[in-house]
Enzyme design. Structure first.
Site, PDB file in Angstrom:
ATOM      1  N   HIS A 167       0.820  -1.215   0.000  1.00 13.68           N
ATOM      2  CA  HIS A 167       0.000   0.000   0.000  1.00 13.68           C
ATOM      3  C   HIS A 167       0.853   1.264   0.000  1.00 13.68           C
ATOM      4  O   HIS A 167       0.400   2.330  -0.430  1.00 13.68           O
ATOM      5  CB  HIS A 167      -0.957   0.003   1.196  1.00 13.68           C
ATOM      6  N   ASP A 390      -8.673  -2.454 -20.027  1.00 14.64           N
ATOM      7  CA  ASP A 390      -8.892  -3.273 -21.221  1.00 14.64           C
ATOM      8  C   ASP A 390      -7.555  -3.645 -21.853  1.00 14.64           C
ATOM      9  O   ASP A 390      -6.833  -2.784 -22.355  1.00 14.64           O
ATOM     10  CB  ASP A 390      -9.759  -2.489 -22.208  1.00 14.64           C
TER      11      ASP A 390
END
Length: 462
Positions: A167, A390
């Site tokens: 993180h 994508d």
């Protein structure tokens, strides 16, 4: 049938050779995540292909596009440097030779089942995550991997891209930006198309920590606390003893929930309040006066003064905590009470430039105060939509956030992959607890929708 995942290859993907070394100090937004578990996500794509096509065409292209994406996201290929001498300060560093560990695998698991929304055993998903690299030593530093990838083929069905990140590397906006860039470069337009679409410098990431205004040296305050906590190698929370389910809120559901709030509510407030109240109503109600906490994360970019650019890569998350007595949330109007509490925190603090960072030096002590209390957090946001990443195969069919397996409790939140304007809520709970939540969720959404509610089958975990 026994399900197995077979490792086909392990490798390391560096950025192109011309990349320069880069060191980035941790801001106070970054350093608070120093001992937090890795953020683990799985993206499933329906893209039928053979093993031969996968190994000889798809994987080489993914490797090449990953390397090119790292050109603009060098810290992703680097390490978190943790000082052996704690008088020094931790940092992110990319040095020549650093790379992203990549695992290539094949699975015979049921792709349709894994990408469903019904109740599924949580442990099975961990085969799709990359192995955890060990901590390495270098001079006066411990080197901690901050990003790893596993690409898994389901022959004839689809592909899963699993990744884990420390993180400290960045928040959801940052990581989603990187994954989306990788996908765009891998897609039809290729690297030339990516460069053309991102010719404006404001659309590429910046890493300059001078944008974080810290006159009170909050980073040093946090480090003074965190350096006393032993550094541990990350591990998978196995066995989880949990199941995972996804719950759908269609746009019509959300709009009807908004009409039941006392004050105007956003889609986030409506969804978060609804899940929070359902969690409490389906849980332990033995002490009605006990506090229930809901942690509300917000992106501080553009909310602070001076503003932090939207293309800033790193952590920039501010959290606020809504607190309500358990009995009030478990009551019939618990949803409205929850929405009022969450909305009040957002309007009073997170949207207020004068309040959003007030008391930031106390964030660490505030976190410790929550230990042992009943807390619900949120992972992800529809604003940073990983499903749209994508790789040339269309949008992802499913997102699973495995990080929530190690928390008590947290929900994942993302846009619906099937219904425009809808939201998907992911939960990881013990089986009996999940069944109790599902029952309350079903009854509550039907009650909110009134007598004209559609078929009950559509309010089950979809």
């Amino acid at each position: 049938m026994t399900t197995t995942t077979t490792i086909l290859e392990t490798c390391h993907i560096p950025p192109p050779p011309a990349a320069n070394d880069l060191s980035i100090p941790l801001s106070f937004f970054d350093i608070k995540w120093l001992h937090y578990h890795p953020v683990r996500r799985l993206l499933f794509y329906h893209h039928p292909s053979s093993k031969s096509q996968f190994l000889h065409t798809i994987v080489p292209h993914l490797k090449q596009s990953l390397s090119l994406a790292l050109t603009h996201y060098l810290p992703v290929a680097g390490n978190l440097l943790y000082p052996s001498n704690t008088e020094k300060f931790p940092q992110l560093r990319y040095a020549a030779g650093d790379s992203v560990p990549v695992t290539i695998a094949e699975s015979n698991s049921d792709f349709e089942s894994l990408t469903g929304n019904h109740t599924r055993d949580a442990d099975q998903f961990y085969d799709l995550l990359p192995p955890i690299p060990p901590i390495e030593e270098e001079s006066d530093w411990k080197l901690i991997n901050i990003f790893a990838v596993q690409i898994t083929l389901f022959p004839g069905e689809g592909i899963c891209i699993g990744f884990s990140n420390h993180h400290c590397l960045g928040d959801a906006r940052s990581i989603v930006g990187f994954i989306s860039a990788w996908g765009e470069i891998n897609g039809i337009g290729g690297y030339e198309g990516f460069l053309s679409n991102h010719s404006d410098s404001l659309s590429l990431p910046i890493f300059d920590r001078s944008f974080i205004n810290d006159p009170n040296k909050i980073d040093a305050i946090f480090w003074k606390v965190l350096r006393n906590i032993p550094l541990k190698t990350a591990s998978f929370p196995l066995p989880t003893n949990r199941v995972r389910s996804t719950f759908l809120l269609r746009r019509s559901d959300i709009e009807k929930l908004k009409t039941a709030t006392k004050s105007p509510a956003s889609s986030f407030v409506a969804a978060a309040a609804f899940v929070w109240s359902c969690m409490v109503k389906s849980g332990d109600k033995s002490d009605e006066n006990a506090p229930e906490l809901f942690i509300i994360p917000a992106d501080a970019r553009g909310r602070v003064d001076p503003p932090i650019p939207e293309n800033y890569f790193g952590n920039c998350i501010v959290s606020s905590v809504a607190q309500v007595e358990r009995g009030k949330l478990a009551a019939e109007d618990g949803f409205a009470v929850a929405a009022e509490a969450i909305g009040g925190e957002i309007e009073g603090k997170l949207k207020n430039r004068d309040e959003i960072l007030r008391g930031a030096e106390n964030w660490m002590s505030d976190i410790f105060k929550c230990f042992g209390m009943s807390v619900l957090g949120v992972s992800g946001s529809p604003k940073f939509d990983l499903l749209k990443a994508d790789f040339g195969w269309g949008k992802a069919r499913k997102l699973e956030v495995l990080s929530i397996d190690g928390e008590n409790h947290s929900m994942s939140l993302c846009s619906s992959s099937d219904f425009n304007g809808g939201l998907e809520v992911g939960l990881s709970l013990p089986r009996e607890r999940m069944a109790a939540f599902e029952e309350v969720f079903r009854a509550s959404i039907m009650a909110a929708s009134g007598p004209a509610r559609r078929s009950p089958a559509l309010v089950e975990p979809l």
